[in-house]
Design a protein around this motif. Sequence first.
Motif, mmCIF file in Angstrom:
data_model
loop_
_atom_site.group_PDB
_atom_site.id
_atom_site.type_symbol
_atom_site.label_atom_id
_atom_site.label_comp_id
_atom_site.label_asym_id
_atom_site.label_seq_id
_atom_site.Cartn_x
_atom_site.Cartn_y
_atom_site.Cartn_z
ATOM 1 N N GLN A 72 -19.180 7.503 16.285
ATOM 2 C CA GLN A 72 -18.954 6.001 16.727
ATOM 3 C C GLN A 72 -19.015 5.309 15.162
ATOM 4 O O GLN A 72 -18.397 4.060 15.271
ATOM 5 N N LEU A 73 -19.331 5.860 13.998
ATOM 6 C CA LEU A 73 -19.387 5.115 12.994
ATOM 7 C C LEU A 73 -18.021 4.594 12.631
ATOM 8 O O LEU A 73 -17.501 3.768 11.977
ATOM 9 N N ALA A 74 -16.996 5.660 12.830
ATOM 10 C CA ALA A 74 -15.702 5.631 12.491
ATOM 11 C C ALA A 74 -14.902 4.440 13.511
ATOM 12 O O ALA A 74 -13.721 3.879 12.887
ATOM 13 N N ASN A 75 -15.682 3.884 14.498
ATOM 14 C CA ASN A 75 -15.151 2.831 15.225
ATOM 15 C C ASN A 75 -15.750 1.627 14.902
ATOM 16 O O ASN A 75 -15.432 0.473 15.091
ATOM 17 N N GLU A 76 -16.477 1.442 13.887
ATOM 18 C CA GLU A 76 -17.358 0.231 13.339
ATOM 19 C C GLU A 76 -16.542 -0.180 12.178
ATOM 20 O O GLU A 76 -16.799 -0.005 10.980
ATOM 21 N N GLN A 77 -15.341 -0.891 12.664
ATOM 22 C CA GLN A 77 -14.807 -1.399 11.577
ATOM 23 C C GLN A 77 -15.371 -2.564 10.446
ATOM 24 O O GLN A 77 -15.071 -2.572 9.110
ATOM 25 N N ARG A 78 -16.329 -3.317 10.925
ATOM 26 C CA ARG A 78 -17.033 -4.037 9.791
ATOM 27 C C ARG A 78 -17.795 -3.329 9.049
ATOM 28 O O ARG A 78 -17.962 -3.718 7.714
ATOM 29 N N PHE A 79 -18.533 -2.248 9.382
ATOM 30 C CA PHE A 79 -19.170 -1.353 8.191
ATOM 31 C C PHE A 79 -18.024 -0.894 7.154
ATOM 32 O O PHE A 79 -18.404 -0.840 5.996
ATOM 33 N N ILE A 80 -17.053 -0.190 7.859
ATOM 34 C CA ILE A 80 -16.303 0.270 6.754
ATOM 35 C C ILE A 80 -15.373 -0.832 5.941
ATOM 36 O O ILE A 80 -15.287 -0.483 4.937
ATOM 37 N N THR A 81 -15.226 -1.841 6.469
ATOM 38 C CA THR A 81 -14.731 -3.023 5.665
ATOM 39 C C THR A 81 -15.596 -3.500 4.793
ATOM 40 O O THR A 81 -15.487 -3.824 3.593
ATOM 41 N N GLY A 82 -17.017 -3.552 5.195
ATOM 42 C CA GLY A 82 -18.125 -3.860 4.076
ATOM 43 C C GLY A 82 -18.402 -2.992 3.156
ATOM 44 O O GLY A 82 -18.566 -3.217 1.938
ATOM 45 N N LEU A 83 -17.968 -1.567 3.302
ATOM 46 C CA LEU A 83 -18.148 -0.640 2.417
ATOM 47 C C LEU A 83 -17.153 -0.791 1.381
ATOM 48 O O LEU A 83 -17.293 -0.702 0.096
ATOM 49 N N GLY A 84 -15.891 -1.179 1.836
ATOM 50 C CA GLY A 84 -14.721 -1.357 0.818
ATOM 51 C C GLY A 84 -15.080 -2.693 0.096
ATOM 52 O O GLY A 84 -14.889 -2.646 -1.334
ATOM 53 N N HIS A 85 -15.714 -3.754 0.611
ATOM 54 C CA HIS A 85 -15.974 -4.933 -0.291
ATOM 55 C C HIS A 85 -17.188 -4.561 -1.352
ATOM 56 O O HIS A 85 -17.201 -5.005 -2.210
ATOM 57 N N SER A 86 -18.047 -3.719 -0.781
ATOM 58 C CA SER A 86 -19.195 -3.191 -1.679
ATOM 59 C C SER A 86 -18.635 -2.423 -2.862
ATOM 60 O O SER A 86 -19.243 -2.610 -3.965
ATOM 61 N N LEU A 87 -17.807 -1.479 -2.731
ATOM 62 C CA LEU A 87 -17.279 -0.922 -3.741
ATOM 63 C C LEU A 87 -16.466 -1.722 -4.717
ATOM 64 O O LEU A 87 -16.303 -1.650 -5.728
ATOM 65 N N VAL A 88 -15.658 -2.710 -4.365
ATOM 66 C CA VAL A 88 -14.918 -3.670 -5.133
ATOM 67 C C VAL A 88 -15.950 -4.323 -5.973
ATOM 68 O O VAL A 88 -15.667 -4.636 -7.081
ATOM 69 N N ALA A 230 -24.457 -15.648 -2.063
ATOM 70 C CA ALA A 230 -23.207 -15.630 -2.878
ATOM 71 C C ALA A 230 -21.971 -15.445 -2.340
ATOM 72 O O ALA A 230 -20.899 -15.924 -2.650
ATOM 73 N N ILE A 231 -21.938 -14.597 -1.082
ATOM 74 C CA ILE A 231 -20.573 -14.112 -0.728
ATOM 75 C C ILE A 231 -20.089 -14.905 0.529
ATOM 76 O O ILE A 231 -18.990 -14.721 0.714
ATOM 77 N N GLY A 232 -20.874 -15.862 0.974
ATOM 78 C CA GLY A 232 -20.382 -16.854 1.879
ATOM 79 C C GLY A 232 -19.916 -16.101 3.268
ATOM 80 O O GLY A 232 -20.593 -15.377 3.641
ATOM 81 N N PRO A 233 -18.808 -16.513 3.762
ATOM 82 C CA PRO A 233 -18.025 -15.883 5.197
ATOM 83 C C PRO A 233 -18.163 -14.535 4.924
ATOM 84 O O PRO A 233 -17.920 -13.826 6.074
ATOM 85 N N SER A 234 -17.653 -13.899 3.745
ATOM 86 C CA SER A 234 -17.385 -12.447 3.628
ATOM 87 C C SER A 234 -18.745 -11.539 3.692
ATOM 88 O O SER A 234 -19.716 -12.341 3.785
ATOM 89 N N TRP A 235 -18.778 -10.300 3.496
ATOM 90 C CA TRP A 235 -19.805 -9.409 3.627
ATOM 91 C C TRP A 235 -19.425 -8.159 3.114
ATOM 92 O O TRP A 235 -18.579 -7.626 2.622
ATOM 93 N N THR A 236 -20.485 -7.460 2.935
ATOM 94 C CA THR A 236 -20.916 -6.124 2.443
ATOM 95 C C THR A 236 -21.537 -5.352 3.251
ATOM 96 O O THR A 236 -21.937 -5.597 4.494
ATOM 97 N N LEU A 237 -21.644 -3.841 2.855
ATOM 98 C CA LEU A 237 -22.223 -3.245 3.944
ATOM 99 C C LEU A 237 -23.726 -3.400 3.898
ATOM 100 O O LEU A 237 -24.076 -3.285 5.157
ATOM 101 N N VAL A 238 -24.501 -3.764 2.949
ATOM 102 C CA VAL A 238 -25.583 -4.182 3.048
ATOM 103 C C VAL A 238 -25.992 -5.288 3.812
ATOM 104 O O VAL A 238 -26.973 -5.360 4.741
ATOM 105 N N THR A 239 -25.246 -6.503 3.685
ATOM 106 C CA THR A 239 -25.463 -7.508 4.453
ATOM 107 C C THR A 239 -24.952 -7.423 5.951
ATOM 108 O O THR A 239 -25.762 -8.192 6.721
ATOM 109 N N GLU A 240 -24.071 -6.422 6.366
ATOM 110 C CA GLU A 240 -23.788 -6.248 7.785
ATOM 111 C C GLU A 240 -24.846 -5.599 8.392
ATOM 112 O O GLU A 240 -25.213 -5.692 9.261
#
Length: 281
Positions: A72-88, A230-240
């Motif tokens: 089910q984690l593979a279907n959680e797009q916000r988690f995956i996107t948040g992880l990408g934001h966290s790495l950036v 500080a991140i506003g409308p965006s998100w990271t893995l932790v904030t999600e």
Amino acid sequence: MTTLPLVKNSSAGSSSKRDPIDWSGAVLNGYLLIFFAYMFLPMIFMVVAAFNAAPTPSVTDWQGFTLKWFAQLANEQRFITGLGHSLVIAFGVIVISIPLGLAGALLLTRLQTRGITLLYTVLVSPILTPGIVLGATTMIFWRDAFGVDAGLLTATIAQSSFIASYCMLMFMARLQRQDLALEEAALDLGASSFLVFRRITLPFLMPTVLTAAALAFLQSIENYNTTFFAIGPSWTLVTEIGARMRFGISPVINVIGVLFVAITIIAATVYVLASRRKNRG
């Protein structure tokens, strides 16, 4: 009438004198037991709950072994996107914090002035500042002064403002053990300041550079308070994850924890094996 001489039982006397109890050892063992239980029992419960078929994370309410939460984690797009934001953000924090921390450490260790204590206090103060304040002020400043919308950039800057101070303290500890006679000899032989830094100081600091980079990465990945404001409308893995926690705990969050624990163990094992191989070589 003859009387038999009394024979003292030395073995009985010695057995009556018992060895004193080693209370210090018992207290130390008890403390270690409580410490490791406090540290690792929640992690063990989290790992076990990730394989439980129950819809809510639980160890006592066992409903069967399953791997569906990993799928089910593979279907959680916000988690995956948040992880990408966290790495950036994390890599951006490394790029900013390492030079700032190194510059501050060089300034504090090489500058001889009366105001060094005040300067040290100012440079360390971001560590003591609440993350809410750092995040909100960073977002407001960059939005009003430069018209930058809150997002990954403001989150990176906000995190770097206090993570750079941690890096600075690590560099200061390393620089205080450096033999300045090497730099002075190189300068006397005609080397430029930049060449002395590149050939002498930077190689000496390289182990600390790598350690500070790892610290900055970990501090950035797990940061919540500063990032959230500080991140506003965006998100990271932790904030999600924090946002999801308001609506109940999902077993998918346990799966994320299991993956991070596994990655940490693998990285630590590889580091130890590489260190042993290097020492043997």
